[in-house]
Write a protein that holds these residues in place. Sequence first.
Motif, mmCIF file in Angstrom:
data_model
loop_
_atom_site.group_PDB
_atom_site.id
_atom_site.type_symbol
_atom_site.label_atom_id
_atom_site.label_comp_id
_atom_site.label_asym_id
_atom_site.label_seq_id
_atom_site.Cartn_x
_atom_site.Cartn_y
_atom_site.Cartn_z
ATOM 1 N N SER A 172 0.831 -1.202 0.000
ATOM 2 C CA SER A 172 0.000 0.000 0.000
ATOM 3 C C SER A 172 0.865 1.252 0.000
ATOM 4 C CB SER A 172 -0.906 0.010 1.230
ATOM 5 O OG SER A 172 -1.577 1.252 1.337
ATOM 6 N N ASP A 173 0.459 2.249 -0.772
ATOM 7 C CA ASP A 173 1.140 3.540 -0.723
ATOM 8 C C ASP A 173 0.269 4.603 -0.066
ATOM 9 O OD1 ASP A 173 -0.726 3.876 -2.698
ATOM 10 O OD2 ASP A 173 0.658 4.675 -4.200
ATOM 11 N N ASP A 174 -0.768 4.142 0.684
ATOM 12 C CA ASP A 174 -1.610 5.057 1.445
ATOM 13 C C ASP A 174 -0.812 5.559 2.651
ATOM 14 O OD1 ASP A 174 -3.422 5.926 3.581
ATOM 15 O OD2 ASP A 174 -5.012 5.321 2.199
ATOM 16 N N PRO A 175 -0.555 6.860 2.758
ATOM 17 C CA PRO A 175 0.285 7.351 3.858
ATOM 18 C C PRO A 175 -0.327 7.105 5.233
ATOM 19 C CG PRO A 175 -0.696 9.179 2.631
ATOM 20 C CD PRO A 175 -0.976 7.945 1.847
ATOM 21 N N ASP A 176 -1.658 7.127 5.335
ATOM 22 C CA ASP A 176 -2.290 6.871 6.635
ATOM 23 C C ASP A 176 -2.104 5.416 7.052
ATOM 24 O OD1 ASP A 176 -3.177 9.494 6.861
ATOM 25 O OD2 ASP A 176 -5.047 9.075 5.795
#
Length: 716
Positions: A212-216
């Motif tokens: 995942s590259d979702d920062p959260d």
Amino acid sequence: MKEGSMNTHLWRSGPNGPGGEPADVTVGCHRRLRGPYTGAGSLVRALVPAAYERWPELVRAHAIEILTMAPELKDRIGAAPETLTSLAAPEERTRIYAAVRTRRLAHGLVEFLHSYTNLRGSGPLGLRFTDIDEADPTDQEFLAILLRRIQGMPISVTVGSRGGDLPDELVSALARYATRLTPAQTATTTATGAPQDPGRLLSAYIASDGTSDDPDELAAYEAADPALRATLHDERAALLLRDGDWSLRLGAVPYHLERGSDPAGAANEALHEAVYYTAGLGLWHAVLDYSDRARAVVDPEQAERYWDFSGKMGSSLAMLGRTQEAEKLYLEVRARYALPMAQMFTGYFMAMLYTRLHPAELRDHQLAKSYLSNTITLASLLPDAEERTFHSVFQRNGMALVEMHLGNMSEALHLVDTGITRLDAELPADRHRLHRSVLVHNRGRVLAALGRLPAALADLTTVIGLDPNYPDYYFERAGLLHKAGQNSAALADYDTAISLSPPFWEVHFNRADLRAKTGDAEGAIADLRRVVELEPAELDARVNLISLLIETGQAKAVEPLLREGLRLTPDDARLLQVRGQLAWDAGSADSARHDFELALESDPDCVAALAGRAALAFDSGDIDTALRDLTRAVELEPGDPDLRYNRAYVHQAAEQWQAAVDDYTLALGLPGADQAELLRQRAKCHRALGDREAERTDLEAATRTAAGSAVSAGAA
């Protein structure tokens, strides 16, 4: 839409998002998912089951590449044709594949897609690949070849990258065939600002297998309790092992176990499995990655496992051309461990570096021989009789290679012969079948080097009987058959090699040479076109193809081949010379002269450019330049009768009669010379010198020669 393309391909760079063009198949390429061929394997899993139901023969024709990329499909489509390599137990697998094998596999999948889309017949096939900058090099290589080769196919491709580095070949393909969309042009999600549950974010990151590259999600993962993270990784690994495809063992499973509660145990075993599996298939970038990671989780005190991983890491570096790094690693192992097996294996690989794998300037066959003398001694001291026999023969086989490189063919033959005899006498017939076949093959190579073609052919025929699905043996036997004058049999072997393997250019290059020499110019042209299609940078094939097209009156077909060749290598002297020759044929002497000059700047010894510039100089009355260039050309190729004739003709035009006679006389003694024309021209020089008897003799001989040639042509 780019030049030469019937499709619009897109390259989206920036964060992943839900936007993007609709696609028939969308696959993630992040190597953490399934290791090598994550993207290509997912594509195969999406298309092959239905394709097999409708066109099983198509799938079977590409079983090698399909099952390398998606091994779990074996239960659906059956095994690929087995070889002694694929059947050998890991401890008996003494043959390793070259790094270029992955290019064969990539070409094979591209051709499967070509046939699939033609049979499918329902409009363009839309393919979308994400995370290509996080992909294993096998996927990046496949995508570069796919983009280049699908021009004209009903396939459209969208690739997505997050902004990381890409290999040069893929960058070049994307720049030429795809339209790049920057992050500002790419649809992204809109932040809501609403608080999100850290537990849900953590679970989402784990479920993405770390892709995942979702920062959260990443922030929640990094902030989580390490013990909780380890537990979640263990649980995810267990789920994938229980319910997931086998290829997850090459990506997500070791990823989670490395971060779980038992990296030194469970991750160690998972990486060991991945190392041996990918090494057996020649997926060397993956072997390097797994081995490096394995060394990080294994205690060096666990000596056997640590040096085993180090050895595989060294092998992968060597096969990828990074031989000096491999040597450094082998020396590290040799300094750390006094274990006989560690010393024996690393000693053998050091010898291979110095006799075969290092760049030519670093090779030292005597040093290789000294390493092997040590390993032979170590092998002779092994306590287990079967291991002692096998390893002794294996090390002596390595010594035979060194002796070949030193020119000691008789000693090389003795080493291989005694090895075959010893294995047959001391081991059960079902043990080390692969290495037995390798020894017979190596004996055939030595016999061929000694000029004993019938015996060499007999050995190649034997190994083909032992390993009938291994294409390289047919390829090699075809070369020997051609040397022996058995051209029909050679062509049959080339055909068999092609049928047993994903595409490789070398077989078509060699078959083109055979076809050209046997008068099948169109067959040779077809094979050379195939080489250029597979590997455009193979300049020898391109130059040979252009020459054959010109010789057969197909000069109009040369221009695109020449243009593409000069785009790839703008300073290649042979291509510049051809462009100059075509300009001259078209009546543009200035352009021709310019190209001949460029060719000679690149390669002052380009004979064709020297001859071309000489002809232009002669036409313009510059005798001195013509003679200077032709003299240099003759020095470089003294056996070319046409160059001798041309220099003689220039001497004749300059009234340098005796020099002309000398060149005509030398030319008459060379194979392929136009005897009648040479005799007629020499007769003119004799007349100018006042030697009427020599003139009459030459003219009579010219008449007889011309009459004989006419009779031969009529009979033919």
